[in-house]
Design an enzyme around this catalytic site. Structure first.
Site, PDB file in Angstrom:
ATOM      1  CG  ASP A  37     -44.708 -15.591  49.588  1.00 26.83           C
ATOM      2  OD1 ASP A  37     -44.711 -16.676  49.414  1.00 26.83           O
ATOM      3  OD2 ASP A  37     -43.903 -14.600  49.142  1.00 26.83           O
ATOM      4  CG  ASN A  55     -41.105 -30.038  38.546  1.00 25.73           C
ATOM      5  OD1 ASN A  55     -40.106 -31.177  38.777  1.00 25.73           O
ATOM      6  ND2 ASN A  55     -40.593 -28.875  38.380  1.00 25.73           N
ATOM      7  N   GLY A  63     -43.113 -20.380  39.787  1.00 26.87           N
ATOM      8  CA  GLY A  63     -44.235 -20.342  40.910  1.00 26.87           C
ATOM      9  C   GLY A  63     -44.021 -20.650  42.523  1.00 26.87           C
ATOM     10  CB  VAL A  64     -46.002 -22.062  45.242  1.00 22.02           C
ATOM     11  CG1 VAL A  64     -45.922 -23.605  44.874  1.00 22.02           C
ATOM     12  CG2 VAL A  64     -45.918 -21.766  46.503  1.00 22.02           C
ATOM     13  CG  ASP A  65     -41.091 -26.309  42.904  1.00 17.04           C
ATOM     14  OD1 ASP A  65     -40.467 -26.665  43.788  1.00 17.04           O
ATOM     15  OD2 ASP A  65     -40.913 -26.818  41.850  1.00 17.04           O
ATOM     16  CB  SER A 173     -52.940 -28.342  39.878  1.00 17.94           C
ATOM     17  OG  SER A 173     -52.150 -29.505  39.828  1.00 17.94           O
ATOM     18  N   GLY A 175     -51.875 -22.788  38.897  1.00 20.78           N
ATOM     19  CA  GLY A 175     -50.990 -21.991  38.525  1.00 20.78           C
ATOM     20  C   GLY A 175     -50.564 -22.356  36.949  1.00 20.78           C
ATOM     21  CB  VAL A 176     -46.964 -23.519  35.861  1.00 22.83           C
ATOM     22  CG1 VAL A 176     -46.528 -24.485  34.789  1.00 22.83           C
ATOM     23  CG2 VAL A 176     -46.473 -22.321  36.157  1.00 22.83           C
ATOM     24  CE1 TYR A 177     -46.952 -28.467  35.759  1.00 20.45           C
ATOM     25  CE2 TYR A 177     -47.621 -29.657  37.647  1.00 20.45           C
ATOM     26  CZ  TYR A 177     -46.544 -29.429  36.890  1.00 20.45           C
ATOM     27  OH  TYR A 177     -45.352 -29.811  36.744  1.00 20.45           O
TER      28      TYR A 177
END
Ligand code: AR6
Length: 232
Positions: A37, A55, A63-65, A173, A175-177
């Site tokens: 992590d 973003n 996510g990581v953000d 990028s 994950g979600v992207y």
């Protein structure tokens, strides 16, 4: 010509140090791969800066953000409001706030590209940094590739500017992207390698860690690093 139906069938070429100089400064010796992590770095990793896959608002997300904002505390959001966002491909630095207790001094927030259906994106009109001009289209580079490369290069530029010793990157990028993981890892590795291979070799960062969230993700990087001679 890259196979457009397989986003991971992708090659790029970058300048490399060779001969004696390469032996004295093997760029790969400055790159490490760890599983874990990003917000709970093992003290043995010696991380002094982490990269956030943010973003454009820089005001937090999932996510990581999300994890970084949780661990750094509310002062991070307060600080980031003063940064006025960040365009895709660029990067901005903040202090690490509550993450300082983990030895982290800086957070480099960068905004990766959202992966679109490859057929929907024109090949970039210019080559990836370091690649021979004119080969972009032939090698199948997409605009997204250039933007992702730019995230890594801009974070490395911040690392030089802030004299960050050990920088930990997540797989921006992927994950979600939805950026294809193998393709993203090639871009990540090649550009960090390229940074260390430039002459004279930059002092900062001393080291880059790719922090993978699972063994499966780490295996993608391992293959890419081991087989780099086939695609770089
Ligand atoms: N440590 C290391 N890696 C992680 C962690 C962690 N704590 N959490 C996730 N990953 P993502 P993106 C991996 O979605 O694709 C946010 O909402 C994850 O498995 O965090 O760039 C932002 O606000 C994946 O491989 O980032 C943006 O809106 C990688 O980190 C958007 O998501 C990146 O996954 C950015 O999407």
């Amino acid at each position: 010509m890259a196979d457009a139906s397989d986003p991971n069938d992708f090659n790029l070429s970058l300048p490399q140090a060779d001969g004696v100089e390469r032996a004295l400064n093997d760029p790969v010796s400055r790159i490490d791969l760890v599983v874990g992590d990003l917000t709970q770095p093992d003290s043995g990793w010696g991380v002094t800066a982490i990269v956030n896959a943010a973003n454009e608002s820089l005001l937090g997300g999932g996510g990581v953000d999300g994890a970084i904002h949780r661990e750094a505390g509310p002062r991070l959001l307060e600080f980031n409001r003063t940064l006025d966002g960040c365009p895709t491909g660029l990067a901005k630095a903040s202090p690490a706030f509550d993450l300082e207790s983990q030895g982290i001094e800086h957070i480099f927030h960068t905004v990766g590209p959202v992966w679109n259906d490859p057929g929907s994106s024109e090949a970039a009109a210019y080559a990836m940094p370091g690649a021979p001009l004119g080969e972009a289209a032939q090698l199948g580079y997409l605009h997204e590739d250039t933007l992702l490369a730019s995230c890594y290069l801009n974070c490395l530029r911040l690392a030089v500017q802030h004299e960050a010793k050990v920088v930990a990157f997540p797989a921006i990028s992927t994950g979600v992207y939805r950026f294809p993981k193998e393709r993203a890892a090639k871009i990540a590795f090649a550009h960090v390698f390229g940074h260390f291979a430039t002459r004279p070799a930059p002092e900062f960062p001393h080291k880059v860690l790719f922090v993978c969230f699972s063994e499966e993700d780490a295996n993608v990087y391992r293959e890419i690093i081991q087989n780099r001679a086939d695609w770089m």
